[in-house]
Design an enzyme around this catalytic site. Structure first.
Site, PDB file in Angstrom:
ATOM      1  N   ASN A   9      27.591  -5.087  95.293  1.00  0.00           N
ATOM      2  CA  ASN A   9      28.700  -5.252  96.236  1.00  0.00           C
ATOM      3  C   ASN A   9      28.937  -6.757  96.393  1.00  0.00           C
ATOM      4  OD1 ASN A   9      30.534  -5.214  98.315  1.00  0.00           O
ATOM      5  ND2 ASN A   9      29.082  -4.557  99.891  1.00  0.00           N
ATOM      6  N   LYS A  11      31.274  -8.205  97.854  1.00  0.00           N
ATOM      7  CA  LYS A  11      31.969  -8.547  99.116  1.00  0.00           C
ATOM      8  C   LYS A  11      33.111  -9.531  98.815  1.00  0.00           C
ATOM      9  CE  LYS A  11      27.699  -7.661 101.517  1.00  0.00           C
ATOM     10  NZ  LYS A  11      26.931  -7.765 102.736  1.00  0.00           N
ATOM     11  N   HIS A  94      31.089   0.984 104.831  1.00  0.00           N
ATOM     12  CA  HIS A  94      30.125  -0.133 104.890  1.00  0.00           C
ATOM     13  C   HIS A  94      30.073  -0.633 106.333  1.00  0.00           C
ATOM     14  CE1 HIS A  94      28.244  -4.003 104.224  1.00  0.00           C
ATOM     15  NE2 HIS A  94      27.861  -3.557 103.039  1.00  0.00           N
ATOM     16  N   GLU A  96      29.995  -3.466 107.572  1.00  0.00           N
ATOM     17  CA  GLU A  96      30.924  -4.566 107.877  1.00  0.00           C
ATOM     18  C   GLU A  96      32.306  -4.017 108.205  1.00  0.00           C
ATOM     19  OE1 GLU A  96      30.128  -6.918 104.373  1.00  0.00           O
ATOM     20  OE2 GLU A  96      28.106  -7.308 105.134  1.00  0.00           O
ATOM     21  N   GLU A 166      21.911   2.090 104.684  1.00  0.00           N
ATOM     22  CA  GLU A 166      21.876   0.636 104.862  1.00  0.00           C
ATOM     23  C   GLU A 166      21.651   0.308 106.334  1.00  0.00           C
ATOM     24  OE1 GLU A 166      23.996  -1.552 101.530  1.00  0.00           O
ATOM     25  OE2 GLU A 166      25.509  -1.130 103.014  1.00  0.00           O
ATOM     26  N   GLY A 172      22.169  -8.573 104.629  1.00  0.00           N
ATOM     27  CA  GLY A 172      22.441 -10.003 104.578  1.00  0.00           C
ATOM     28  C   GLY A 172      21.518 -10.827 105.456  1.00  0.00           C
ATOM     29  N   SER A 211      19.287  -6.312 101.935  1.00  0.00           N
ATOM     30  CA  SER A 211      18.444  -7.398 101.414  1.00  0.00           C
ATOM     31  C   SER A 211      17.527  -6.974 100.267  1.00  0.00           C
ATOM     32  CB  SER A 211      17.646  -8.049 102.552  1.00  0.00           C
ATOM     33  OG  SER A 211      18.535  -8.609 103.506  1.00  0.00           O
TER      34      SER A 211
END
Ligand code: PEP
Length: 254
Positions: A9, A11, A94, A96, A166, A172, A211
């Site tokens: 991904n 991003k 996701h 985010e 996740e 991150g 991560s």
């Protein structure tokens, strides 16, 4: 033998030059293997570039899909547009997007359905926040995220879907769930799906994301219910990403 998926991904990172260098490096190190699938999810603007650059065994996914079919939705990208590019996958839900773009359970279910209508395999992301984990709510949060999609659509759609667990606190941050923590959630996800359909519960790939890197991927990918990783930061570094891929390759060849 289990099948592993290594999903990058990217991003909102990259540019034409960076992408080209990264893809040329990855292309040289990845080989066709029916038990190991590499999926790259670049930003929308670079989908065509990566489709042209990649070798045939690498699959491409989008990072998002509109919850609308078509029409006056400035800035949105529809499922039929993604299908038009002959993409194989799309990331949905996701954290985010859940946190910053108001992708709630209804929106996510709609996106999931539209992905299927346009012959894209959704990679449905679920996971708890740190606060939820600290309050012992991990399993109930994940359960409600998955059930809301099943109940708004149909369980049969999960026969051709991927789930990515996740934990939000691990994305991150450099902090990873231990393989035992991740395995606990992954096996609970199979148990949730089992209440609807036992075949799908056994066969659905469940990836871990948060991560993942070359140092921690072996422990994660060898767990019984972990079928690979959704990889953010480490997927932007060719050497690190290829090391993750090669670790997966060793695991499936063992
Ligand atoms: C992600 O983008 O889904 C992700 C897990 O990112 P990172 O690997 O950087 O934590």
């Amino acid at each position: 033998m289990k099948k592993l998926f290594i999903v990058a991904n990217w991003k909102m990172n990259g540019d034409k030059r960076f992408n080209e260098q990264l893809m040329r490096y990855i292309n040289e190190q990845v080989f066709k293997n029916s038990n190991l699938e590499v999926i790259i999810c670049p930003p929308f603007t670079y989908l065509t570039q990566i489709l042209e650059l990649k070798i045939s065994c690498i699959k491409i996914g989008a990072q998002n899909i509109s919850e609308k079919k078509d029409g006056a939705f400035t800035g949105e990208i529809s499922g039929s547009m993604l299908q038009d590019l002959k993409l194989d996958y799309v990331i949905i839900g996701h954290s985010e997007r859940r946190q910053m773009y108001n992708d709630d359970d209804n929106v996510i279910a709609r996106k999931f359905e539209l992905a299927h209508q346009n012959k894209l395999t959704p990679i449905l992301c679920v996971g708890e926040s740190l606060n939820e984990r600290n309050h012992g709510q991990t399993l109930s949060v994940v359960e409600s995220q998955i059930k809301s999609v099943i109940e708004a659509t149909q369980i049969e759609l999960f026969a051709k879907s991927i789930i990515a667990y996740e934990p939000v606190w691990a994305i991150g941050t450099g902090e990873t769930a231990t393989s035992i923590q991740a395995e606990e959630v992954h096996s609970s996800i199979r148990a949730i799906i089992e209440t609807y359909d036992s075949n799908i519960a056994t066969s659905i790939p469940i990836l871990y994301g948060g991560s993942v890197n070359a140092a921690n991927c072996k422990d994660l990918f060898t767990m019984v219910n972990i079928n690979g990783g959704l990889i953010g930061g480490a997927s932007l570094n060719g050497e690190e990403f290829v090391e993750i891929y090669q670790t997966a390759e060793k695991i499936i060849n063992e």
